[in-house]
Design a protein around this motif. Sequence first.
Motif, short mmCIF file in Angstrom:
data_model
loop_
_atom_site.label_atom_id
_atom_site.label_comp_id
_atom_site.label_asym_id
_atom_site.label_seq_id
_atom_site.Cartn_x
_atom_site.Cartn_y
_atom_site.Cartn_z
N MET A 266 0.84 -1.20 0.00
CA MET A 266 0.00 0.00 0.00
C MET A 266 0.87 1.25 0.00
SD MET A 266 -3.16 0.80 -0.16
CE MET A 266 -4.15 2.28 -0.04
N GLN A 267 1.96 1.21 0.78
CA GLN A 267 2.88 2.35 0.82
C GLN A 267 3.50 2.58 -0.56
OE1 GLN A 267 5.82 2.20 4.00
NE2 GLN A 267 7.11 3.70 2.94
N THR A 268 3.97 1.50 -1.19
CA THR A 268 4.59 1.64 -2.51
C THR A 268 3.59 2.17 -3.53
OG1 THR A 268 6.00 -0.25 -1.98
CG2 THR A 268 5.87 0.39 -4.30
N PHE A 269 2.38 1.63 -3.50
CA PHE A 269 1.33 2.07 -4.42
C PHE A 269 1.12 3.59 -4.30
CE2 PHE A 269 -3.35 2.69 -5.04
CZ PHE A 269 -3.42 2.38 -6.39
N CYS A 270 0.99 4.06 -3.07
CA CYS A 270 0.74 5.50 -2.87
C CYS A 270 1.97 6.32 -3.24
CB CYS A 270 0.32 5.76 -1.43
SG CYS A 270 -1.34 5.14 -1.08
N GLU A 271 3.16 5.80 -2.94
CA GLU A 271 4.39 6.54 -3.28
C GLU A 271 4.55 6.66 -4.79
OE1 GLU A 271 7.14 5.53 0.66
OE2 GLU A 271 7.34 4.30 -1.14
N MET A 295 1.13 4.42 -15.19
CA MET A 295 0.73 3.02 -15.33
C MET A 295 1.86 2.15 -15.86
SD MET A 295 -3.20 3.41 -16.69
CE MET A 295 -3.73 1.69 -16.64
N ALA A 296 2.88 2.77 -16.46
CA ALA A 296 4.02 2.01 -16.97
C ALA A 296 5.07 1.74 -15.90
CB ALA A 296 4.64 2.77 -18.15
N GLU A 297 4.92 2.37 -14.71
CA GLU A 297 5.87 2.11 -13.62
C GLU A 297 5.83 0.63 -13.25
OE1 GLU A 297 7.94 4.06 -11.65
OE2 GLU A 297 7.70 5.67 -13.13
N PRO A 298 7.00 0.02 -12.94
CA PRO A 298 7.04 -1.43 -12.68
C PRO A 298 6.01 -1.91 -11.65
CG PRO A 298 9.26 -0.52 -12.75
CD PRO A 298 8.32 0.65 -12.89
N PHE A 299 5.88 -1.20 -10.51
CA PHE A 299 4.95 -1.67 -9.48
C PHE A 299 3.51 -1.66 -9.99
CE2 PHE A 299 2.04 -1.21 -5.93
CZ PHE A 299 2.46 -2.21 -5.07
N MET A 300 3.19 -0.64 -10.77
CA MET A 300 1.81 -0.53 -11.28
C MET A 300 1.55 -1.64 -12.29
SD MET A 300 0.80 2.02 -9.54
CE MET A 300 -0.65 2.77 -10.22
N LYS A 301 2.52 -1.84 -13.18
CA LYS A 301 2.37 -2.81 -14.26
C LYS A 301 2.34 -4.24 -13.72
CE LYS A 301 5.56 -3.03 -17.15
NZ LYS A 301 6.82 -2.87 -17.68
N VAL A 314 -7.97 3.72 -11.73
CA VAL A 314 -6.63 4.25 -11.49
C VAL A 314 -6.52 5.71 -11.96
CG1 VAL A 314 -5.59 3.38 -13.63
CG2 VAL A 314 -4.15 3.74 -11.61
N GLY A 315 -7.27 6.05 -13.01
CA GLY A 315 -7.25 7.43 -13.50
C GLY A 315 -7.80 8.40 -12.46
N LYS A 316 -8.86 7.98 -11.77
CA LYS A 316 -9.45 8.80 -10.73
C LYS A 316 -8.46 8.98 -9.58
CE LYS A 316 -13.39 7.46 -8.76
NZ LYS A 316 -14.69 6.80 -8.82
#
Length: 330
Positions: A266-271, A295-301, A314-316
Amino acid sequence: MKRRELLKSAFGLTAGLIGVSALKPLYADELMVKADPMYDVPATKVSDRCYYILAADPEPSPENHAFFNNPGFIVTSKGVVVVDTGSSVQIGEMVLRQIKKVTDKPVIMVINTHYHGDHFLGNHAFVEAYPNVDIYSHPTAIQNIKSGGGDFWYGFMQRNSNNGISGTVVTLPTKTFNGGETVKLGDTTLKIHQFGRAHTESDLIVEVVEDKVAFLGDTAMRRVANMADGSFKGTIETMKQAKALGCNHYILGHGPHDNVSICEDMQTFCEVIYENAAKYYDEGLSDFEMKPKIMAEPFMKDVASQWPGYEGTVGKFIAVAVAEVEKSMF
Ligand SMILES: [Zn+2]
């Protein structure tokens, strides 16, 4: 107007009228119906004292009776403490049935981690079963329920469950926790934490000291959900504090319980979202333009894209992050 729509609008009106005042609903005679009972979902045992009821679905629907979050409970030698009560009186009654399968002890305390309807609308069932039970929440959460949140969430659940929560009365918490309290209940010590704005302005986290378990409410989840009331920076800080509790198990408002890796994720997602939103904002990009880059960031992908609701919301999330970046500049 079709009968169903007429009923729906009538229910909407009824919800407004009953508001937060009376425990016994004042329905007009023809509307005096209670929706069907919620089917049983067995409790998951996490530790000696701690249980929760895992909701299978990420969203409310007519089929799941608006059951999409995890009510929890703690069995102490003095009695049972319930953490979040579900979206309706029917779900609250189902939670009571699961508690009875585990212990004969009465429910002595209810805690609502925050004011979203899936976490407090079930309060009604506990007050009916235990008229003197104390229901705790943060003063700001109680204020939010009173000033429109109660009606909003009642209507939201009714619409999304096709009136599956009819008969539920908005039932306010009666006592307050601000965070920082220690509650001793026989063999069990609860620590109540409030680490700043995270998922909402005033989330409560309940730590069960002897079991090394923390109920995180909605401050952490592996899905992309409602962040409109929340803060990215605050969630990052809350996750640091939650990790520092050193618990073995973290029980969530949505999705299966986990070890400390849920706080890391959760921390990584928000960061990733917040730091990139700040960077691209400085470069003059709109949230629409920065969305594919984030969205192309490794954690997101690799990680977040697997979470329920990712594509649609995710856009919101990015828009909320940009608004928070903008606000932090003044
Ligand atoms: Zn929530």
